[in-house]
Design a protein around this motif. Structure first.
Motif, PDB file in Angstrom:
ATOM      1  N   VAL A  54      -3.944   8.038  -5.220  1.00 24.41           N
ATOM      2  CA  VAL A  54      -2.690   8.017  -4.855  1.00 24.41           C
ATOM      3  C   VAL A  54      -2.143   6.295  -5.208  1.00 24.41           C
ATOM      4  CG1 VAL A  54      -1.349   7.889  -3.263  1.00 24.41           C
ATOM      5  CG2 VAL A  54      -2.875  10.015  -3.529  1.00 24.41           C
ATOM      6  N   LEU A  55      -3.514   5.512  -4.357  1.00 29.04           N
ATOM      7  CA  LEU A  55      -2.964   4.252  -3.759  1.00 29.04           C
ATOM      8  C   LEU A  55      -3.011   3.752  -5.720  1.00 29.04           C
ATOM      9  CD1 LEU A  55      -5.822   3.411  -1.194  1.00 29.04           C
ATOM     10  CD2 LEU A  55      -3.052   3.390  -1.196  1.00 29.04           C
ATOM     11  N   ARG A  56      -4.754   3.936  -6.384  1.00 31.02           N
ATOM     12  CA  ARG A  56      -4.295   3.777  -7.082  1.00 31.02           C
ATOM     13  C   ARG A  56      -2.977   3.934  -8.141  1.00 31.02           C
ATOM     14  NH1 ARG A  56      -9.312   4.998 -10.859  1.00 31.02           N
ATOM     15  NH2 ARG A  56      -9.944   4.227  -9.073  1.00 31.02           N
ATOM     16  N   ALA A  57      -2.109   4.778  -7.992  1.00 26.97           N
ATOM     17  CA  ALA A  57      -0.887   5.389  -8.949  1.00 26.97           C
ATOM     18  C   ALA A  57       0.229   4.367  -8.253  1.00 26.97           C
ATOM     19  CB  ALA A  57      -1.256   6.644  -8.703  1.00 26.97           C
ATOM     20  N   ILE A  58      -0.085   3.792  -7.034  1.00 26.41           N
ATOM     21  CA  ILE A  58       0.918   3.375  -6.733  1.00 26.41           C
ATOM     22  C   ILE A  58       0.575   1.653  -6.829  1.00 26.41           C
ATOM     23  CG2 ILE A  58       2.001   5.125  -5.195  1.00 26.41           C
ATOM     24  CD1 ILE A  58       0.626   3.949  -2.826  1.00 26.41           C
ATOM     25  N   GLY A  59       0.009   1.761  -7.387  1.00 24.39           N
ATOM     26  CA  GLY A  59      -0.554   0.282  -7.699  1.00 24.39           C
ATOM     27  C   GLY A  59      -1.025  -0.609  -6.233  1.00 24.39           C
ATOM     28  N   LEU A  60      -1.592  -0.213  -5.381  1.00 23.01           N
ATOM     29  CA  LEU A  60      -1.827  -0.530  -3.947  1.00 23.01           C
ATOM     30  C   LEU A  60      -3.583  -0.557  -3.842  1.00 23.01           C
ATOM     31  CD1 LEU A  60       0.872  -0.018  -1.555  1.00 23.01           C
ATOM     32  CD2 LEU A  60       0.366  -2.021  -3.347  1.00 23.01           C
ATOM     33  N   ASP A  61      -4.408  -0.002  -4.772  1.00 25.91           N
ATOM     34  CA  ASP A  61      -5.477   0.127  -4.695  1.00 25.91           C
ATOM     35  C   ASP A  61      -6.518  -1.297  -4.629  1.00 25.91           C
ATOM     36  OD1 ASP A  61      -4.564  -0.604  -7.052  1.00 25.91           O
ATOM     37  OD2 ASP A  61      -7.032  -0.343  -8.301  1.00 25.91           O
ATOM     38  N   ASN A  62      -7.824  -1.394  -4.431  1.00 28.09           N
ATOM     39  CA  ASN A  62      -8.201  -2.895  -3.737  1.00 28.09           C
ATOM     40  C   ASN A  62      -7.251  -4.265  -2.759  1.00 28.09           C
ATOM     41  OD1 ASN A  62     -10.487  -4.317  -3.759  1.00 28.09           O
ATOM     42  ND2 ASN A  62     -10.274  -5.475  -5.612  1.00 28.09           N
ATOM     43  N   THR A  63      -6.093  -3.189  -1.973  1.00 30.43           N
ATOM     44  CA  THR A  63      -5.684  -3.967  -1.775  1.00 30.43           C
ATOM     45  C   THR A  63      -5.683  -4.164  -0.144  1.00 30.43           C
ATOM     46  OG1 THR A  63      -4.079  -3.005  -2.131  1.00 30.43           O
ATOM     47  CG2 THR A  63      -3.728  -4.715  -3.877  1.00 30.43           C
ATOM     48  N   VAL A  64      -5.238  -4.983   0.676  1.00 31.29           N
ATOM     49  CA  VAL A  64      -4.759  -5.229   1.962  1.00 31.29           C
ATOM     50  C   VAL A  64      -4.526  -4.027   2.145  1.00 31.29           C
ATOM     51  CG1 VAL A  64      -4.676  -6.656   3.956  1.00 31.29           C
ATOM     52  CG2 VAL A  64      -6.189  -7.420   2.154  1.00 31.29           C
ATOM     53  N   ALA A  65      -2.805  -4.043   1.969  1.00 29.99           N
ATOM     54  CA  ALA A  65      -1.623  -3.512   2.109  1.00 29.99           C
ATOM     55  C   ALA A  65      -2.357  -2.121   1.546  1.00 29.99           C
ATOM     56  CB  ALA A  65      -0.489  -3.643   1.264  1.00 29.99           C
ATOM     57  N   GLY A  66      -3.163  -1.821   0.607  1.00 29.27           N
ATOM     58  CA  GLY A  66      -2.941  -0.508   1.123  1.00 29.27           C
ATOM     59  C   GLY A  66      -4.206  -0.150   2.022  1.00 29.27           C
ATOM     60  N   LEU A  67      -4.923  -0.794   2.449  1.00 26.60           N
ATOM     61  CA  LEU A  67      -6.037  -0.176   3.444  1.00 26.60           C
ATOM     62  C   LEU A  67      -5.444   0.319   4.830  1.00 26.60           C
ATOM     63  CD1 LEU A  67      -8.552   0.255   5.374  1.00 26.60           C
ATOM     64  CD2 LEU A  67      -8.680  -2.854   5.002  1.00 26.60           C
ATOM     65  N   ILE A  68      -3.993  -1.219   4.729  1.00 25.36           N
ATOM     66  CA  ILE A  68      -3.261  -1.264   5.828  1.00 25.36           C
ATOM     67  C   ILE A  68      -1.977   0.358   6.481  1.00 25.36           C
ATOM     68  CG2 ILE A  68      -0.899  -1.643   7.236  1.00 25.36           C
ATOM     69  CD1 ILE A  68      -2.425  -4.769   6.566  1.00 25.36           C
ATOM     70  N   LEU A  69      -1.562   0.582   4.347  1.00 24.54           N
ATOM     71  CA  LEU A  69      -1.366   2.089   5.236  1.00 24.54           C
ATOM     72  C   LEU A  69      -2.246   3.716   5.350  1.00 24.54           C
ATOM     73  CD1 LEU A  69       1.371   1.787   1.674  1.00 24.54           C
ATOM     74  CD2 LEU A  69       1.642   1.506   4.355  1.00 24.54           C
ATOM     75  N   HIS A  70      -3.173   3.082   4.786  1.00 28.99           N
ATOM     76  CA  HIS A  70      -3.929   4.290   4.521  1.00 28.99           C
ATOM     77  C   HIS A  70      -4.564   5.116   6.219  1.00 28.99           C
ATOM     78  CE1 HIS A  70      -8.951   5.624   5.555  1.00 28.99           C
ATOM     79  NE2 HIS A  70      -8.291   6.179   5.725  1.00 28.99           N
ATOM     80  N   ASP A  71      -4.762   3.621   7.200  1.00 24.59           N
ATOM     81  CA  ASP A  71      -4.906   3.713   8.820  1.00 24.59           C
ATOM     82  C   ASP A  71      -3.862   3.336   9.379  1.00 24.59           C
ATOM     83  OD1 ASP A  71      -7.661   2.035   8.126  1.00 24.59           O
ATOM     84  OD2 ASP A  71      -7.542   0.379   8.425  1.00 24.59           O
ATOM     85  N   VAL A  72      -2.759   2.986   8.980  1.00 22.52           N
ATOM     86  CA  VAL A  72      -1.134   3.317   9.643  1.00 22.52           C
ATOM     87  C   VAL A  72      -0.941   5.677   9.252  1.00 22.52           C
ATOM     88  CG1 VAL A  72       0.996   3.565  10.166  1.00 22.52           C
ATOM     89  CG2 VAL A  72      -0.405   1.635   9.416  1.00 22.52           C
ATOM     90  N   ALA A  73      -1.610   5.475   8.440  1.00 20.48           N
ATOM     91  CA  ALA A  73      -1.098   6.846   8.261  1.00 20.48           C
ATOM     92  C   ALA A  73      -2.927   8.170   9.118  1.00 20.48           C
ATOM     93  CB  ALA A  73      -1.609   8.031   6.692  1.00 20.48           C
ATOM     94  N   MET A  74      -4.048   7.231   8.875  1.00 17.96           N
ATOM     95  CA  MET A  74      -4.600   7.986   9.501  1.00 17.96           C
ATOM     96  C   MET A  74      -4.280   7.767  11.614  1.00 17.96           C
ATOM     97  SD  MET A  74      -6.433   9.653   7.769  1.00 17.96           S
ATOM     98  CE  MET A  74      -7.795   9.335   9.146  1.00 17.96           C
ATOM     99  N   THR A  75      -3.846   6.878  11.994  1.00 18.57           N
ATOM    100  CA  THR A  75      -3.654   6.757  13.520  1.00 18.57           C
ATOM    101  C   THR A  75      -2.566   7.536  13.842  1.00 18.57           C
ATOM    102  OG1 THR A  75      -2.568   4.824  13.793  1.00 18.57           O
ATOM    103  CG2 THR A  75      -4.742   4.976  13.463  1.00 18.57           C
TER     104      THR A  75
END
Length: 284
Positions: free
Chosen positions: A135-156
């Protein structure tokens, strides 16, 4: 003298004492090993990890761990702190209004939405890593800090919404009606009237999320490749461990530097966690 019938009831059972003793040992022994081995030589750690040789204890190992470029945990403090603050702010921004709508609505579909969020707590985080990468690769956020932040927000969000809903339901609806009479809309009512009243829930959410993000290893390790050069506290320690040999005089001091802030933070804030988790039950 009449015996007190409650005296015997107050005595803890042997089973409870044994279980509490076992739990205390399980929780404290790793902390003890981490603490005493952070100031010992490699030979002392290998030969007697539980001993405390006062004559050979040195702060040089802790100083070397702080200054080592390979095990630079202090440098990762800043990035981890920024990550924690960003996730906490976004989580409060989204979880609070969503919980307010769910708590104030009696519609069946809204209650189903709460069950939908709660279902997210039953999915193991490791099972989501592979689809998350796609999913992150499809939206261009793979291997980025923004992708990690969005993941952590979704998990919390699931647990945060659940805690907010439980607390907001204890706030009388008359407060909403009074704000509506004064001309306040739903959004303004929440942020200016309801949100200040949810302080115990906000503190509980911030503490639980901060500790979880600080201790997280799998997500930043996978979502941020080692080649990025961006490390959290946990991944910085892992990156510094050699593949073929391990220098315990660097591992233990760095582990101590990594966990000390979160332990101190938890010990200081634990009363807020307890009050935030129980305030709904007390008011109910």
């Amino acid at each position: 003298m009449t015996p007190n019938p409650r005296a015997g009831a107050r005595r803890p059972s042997p089973v409870r004492v044994a279980l509490l003793t076992l739990l205390f040992a399980v929780m404290t022994v790793p902390v003890y090993l981490l603490l005493v081995n952070s100031f010992k030589s490699q030979q002392d750690i290998q030969n007697s990890p539980f001993s405390l040789p006062f004559g050979r204890i040195s702060l040089d190992y802790l100083a070397a761990a702080v200054q080592s470029p390979q095990y630079n945990v202090l440098k990762s403090y800043g990035f981890t702190l920024v990550l924690v603050v960003a996730v906490d702010l976004l989580c409060i921004l989204f979880a609070g209004p969503a919980a307010y709508v769910i708590a104030r609505s009696l519609k069946r579909r809204t209650q189903f939405l709460l069950l939908f969020f709660l279902a997210g707590t039953f999915i193991p985080a490791s099972a989501l890593i592979v689809p998350l990468i796609y999913v992150l690769r499809a939206i261009g956020l793979d291997n980025t800090v923004a992708g990690l932040i969005l993941h952590d927000v979704a998990m919390t969000l699931p647990v945060s919404i659940f805690l907010f809903v439980g607390f907001i339901r204890t706030v009388p609806r008359d407060i909403d009606h009074a704000a509506a009479i004064d001309g306040a809309g739903r959004l303004r009512t929440y942020w200016q009237v309801i949100f200040p009243l949810t302080r115990p829930a906000v503190i509980t959410v911030l503490i639980l999320n901060s500790i979880g993000i600080w201790n997280d290893f799998i997500s930043p390790q996978i979502l941020l490749s080692p080649g990025s050069g961006t490390y959290t506290v946990t991944t910085a320690i892992y990156a510094g461990i050699s593949q073929y040999s391990t220098d315990m005089t660097k591992v233990f001091p760095n582990l101590l530097l990594a966990v000390a802030p979160v332990i101190i933070f938890f010990v200081y804030m634990q009363r807020h966690i307890i009050s935030g988790l129980t305030v709904g039950a007390l008011k109910g």
